[in-house]
Design a protein around this motif. Sequence first.
Motif, mmCIF file in Angstrom:
data_model
loop_
_atom_site.group_PDB
_atom_site.id
_atom_site.type_symbol
_atom_site.label_atom_id
_atom_site.label_comp_id
_atom_site.label_asym_id
_atom_site.label_seq_id
_atom_site.Cartn_x
_atom_site.Cartn_y
_atom_site.Cartn_z
ATOM 1 N N SER A 18 0.832 -1.200 0.000
ATOM 2 C CA SER A 18 0.000 0.000 0.000
ATOM 3 C C SER A 18 0.863 1.246 0.000
ATOM 4 O O SER A 18 1.958 1.268 0.569
ATOM 5 C CB SER A 18 -0.910 -0.002 1.235
ATOM 6 N N SER A 19 0.386 2.298 -0.639
ATOM 7 C CA SER A 19 1.148 3.550 -0.702
ATOM 8 C C SER A 19 0.983 4.393 0.555
ATOM 9 O O SER A 19 1.558 5.473 0.661
ATOM 10 C CB SER A 19 0.704 4.373 -1.920
ATOM 11 N N ILE A 20 0.211 3.900 1.518
ATOM 12 C CA ILE A 20 0.025 4.618 2.777
ATOM 13 C C ILE A 20 0.272 3.667 3.939
ATOM 14 O O ILE A 20 -0.111 2.500 3.892
ATOM 15 C CB ILE A 20 -1.391 5.229 2.873
ATOM 16 N N VAL B 28 6.660 9.268 -2.711
ATOM 17 C CA VAL B 28 7.950 9.814 -2.274
ATOM 18 C C VAL B 28 8.714 8.789 -1.447
ATOM 19 O O VAL B 28 9.938 8.904 -1.288
ATOM 20 C CB VAL B 28 7.795 11.118 -1.462
ATOM 21 N N TYR B 29 7.999 7.779 -0.928
ATOM 22 C CA TYR B 29 8.646 6.731 -0.149
ATOM 23 C C TYR B 29 8.776 5.459 -0.981
ATOM 24 O O TYR B 29 7.866 5.094 -1.723
ATOM 25 C CB TYR B 29 7.845 6.425 1.119
ATOM 26 N N ALA C 31 6.826 0.127 5.347
ATOM 27 C CA ALA C 31 8.071 -0.388 5.913
ATOM 28 C C ALA C 31 8.848 0.735 6.615
ATOM 29 O O ALA C 31 9.407 0.527 7.702
ATOM 30 C CB ALA C 31 8.927 -1.015 4.817
ATOM 31 N N PHE C 32 8.890 1.909 5.998
ATOM 32 C CA PHE C 32 9.584 3.032 6.628
ATOM 33 C C PHE C 32 8.954 3.378 7.969
ATOM 34 O O PHE C 32 9.652 3.551 8.975
ATOM 35 C CB PHE C 32 9.572 4.254 5.712
ATOM 36 N N HIS C 33 7.637 3.459 8.006
ATOM 37 C CA HIS C 33 6.964 3.846 9.244
ATOM 38 C C HIS C 33 7.201 2.809 10.342
ATOM 39 O O HIS C 33 7.487 3.153 11.493
ATOM 40 C CB HIS C 33 5.469 4.020 8.997
ATOM 41 N N ARG C 34 7.116 1.533 9.987
ATOM 42 C CA ARG C 34 7.368 0.483 10.966
ATOM 43 C C ARG C 34 8.798 0.574 11.483
ATOM 44 O O ARG C 34 9.066 0.453 12.681
ATOM 45 C CB ARG C 34 7.128 -0.879 10.326
ATOM 46 N N SER C 35 9.745 0.803 10.570
ATOM 47 C CA SER C 35 11.139 0.921 10.954
ATOM 48 C C SER C 35 11.360 2.118 11.877
ATOM 49 O O SER C 35 12.084 2.030 12.876
ATOM 50 C CB SER C 35 12.013 1.052 9.704
ATOM 51 N N TYR C 36 10.721 3.230 11.559
ATOM 52 C CA TYR C 36 10.862 4.440 12.363
ATOM 53 C C TYR C 36 10.337 4.198 13.783
ATOM 54 O O TYR C 36 10.969 4.600 14.773
ATOM 55 C CB TYR C 36 10.113 5.597 11.709
ATOM 56 N N VAL D 131 15.086 5.310 1.909
ATOM 57 C CA VAL D 131 13.696 5.555 2.305
ATOM 58 C C VAL D 131 12.956 6.383 1.257
ATOM 59 O O VAL D 131 11.838 6.057 0.864
ATOM 60 C CB VAL D 131 13.649 6.276 3.674
ATOM 61 N N LEU D 132 13.598 7.451 0.790
ATOM 62 C CA LEU D 132 12.956 8.370 -0.148
ATOM 63 C C LEU D 132 13.237 7.977 -1.589
ATOM 64 O O LEU D 132 14.369 7.633 -1.941
ATOM 65 C CB LEU D 132 13.457 9.799 0.089
#
Length: 419
Positions: free
Chosen positions: A58-60, A74-75, A80-85, A345-346
């Motif tokens: 998903s893109s969100i 942009v991600y 995955a980025f949010h979970r990692s953060y 990430v980006l």
Amino acid sequence: MTLHTRREFPTELNEGDPTNQEKKREEVVIKKYNRIEKLEAVLAKARSSIQEAARNKSSISNHEDPDYVPQGPVYRNANAFHRSYLEMERLFKIYVYEEGEPPIFHNGPCRSIYSTEGRFIHEMEKGKFYRTKDPDEALVYFLPFSVVVMVQYLYEPGSHNMNAIGRTVSDYIDTVSGKYPFWNRTLGADHFMLSCHDWGPYSTSYVPQLYNNSIRVLCNANTSEGFNPLKDVSLPEINLKTGELTGLLGGSSPSQRSILAFFAGHLHGDIRYLLLQQWKEKDQDVQVYEEVPANVSYESMLKKSKFCLCPSGYEVASPRVVEAIYAECVPVLISDGYVPPMSDVLNWETFSVFVEVKDIPNIKKILMGISQEHYLRMYERVKQVQRHFVINGPPKRFDLFHMIIHSIWLRRLNMRIHD
């Protein structure tokens, strides 16, 4: 959740019992060897969680967050980025070596093009985020020396001799490796240094393990000079002339941006020479100057341009990349071997333009070939990623300080330590 529990022994055994003494010695050994195993087990679970999140295409992000939910192209993978953060915020601990005296250690400039170096050192020293005073619970170890300050105090202008800087770095590694077990345990792989000075990469070459093994957080992220994206981190270069962001953020709406592309900067390396030779004061659409015209503000030119040209100078890094993002101007990256910040990430291709050096004569054709619809999408995405490049005091979630930490966190996740 505790992944490994410490082995407990019967409390009723007497202190003088030889069996008890033997078991206590065994417990000390188990603690020593299990400490790393426990840390690695926690990281293994975090890796698994992030990998599971990555399978969601998903893109969100589907993770709740009161401050910001990453979304959109942009991600590379928003979920995955949010979970990692979130895992980083929960688990990451950094030990800052206390050896060394300011200003060369534990200090750094907070203005000029080296502001990111000084700001990061300053925030780590304050210890409000991620820092631990217990080196045994740390996941990475920070070497708090400032190459910028070393150049100021140790370099003799005009000598072209960097040995004093290199020896200082080498002596510092000798000090911490002799006093603590952590450097020798991993040959420096779980240690990191940070520098925005051009000489940052070269200063690490005086310690081969630092150069080859450690996480080097560098503005000069040039693959042709040894930057390794798998272990090193690209650091944004930001020119804070006053030390503050006042007046730097924001710009004209797309309909009010009358200039197609803009650059102003002194002759500084082969790429700029080619750019200035081709475009300097020759075209009203592609406005290229060594210095902006009299009575014209550099910042105002950024804010009324659609695209901002960001050519490398003698080194690949340039503060113009972040200046463009602050001014909501689509960056045009012109370089050889530059790895943009946060690339894992980006997805830079969605909010910037990459132009090869050989295509400098075709800049106008390339930019004119971008449809208005596509430009508007990039413009909105630049506004979206801006939060990740902003320096706040104190830091705020998802801003530049935290994103630098996240890039270091990702490199630590890719590492497995065995005692």
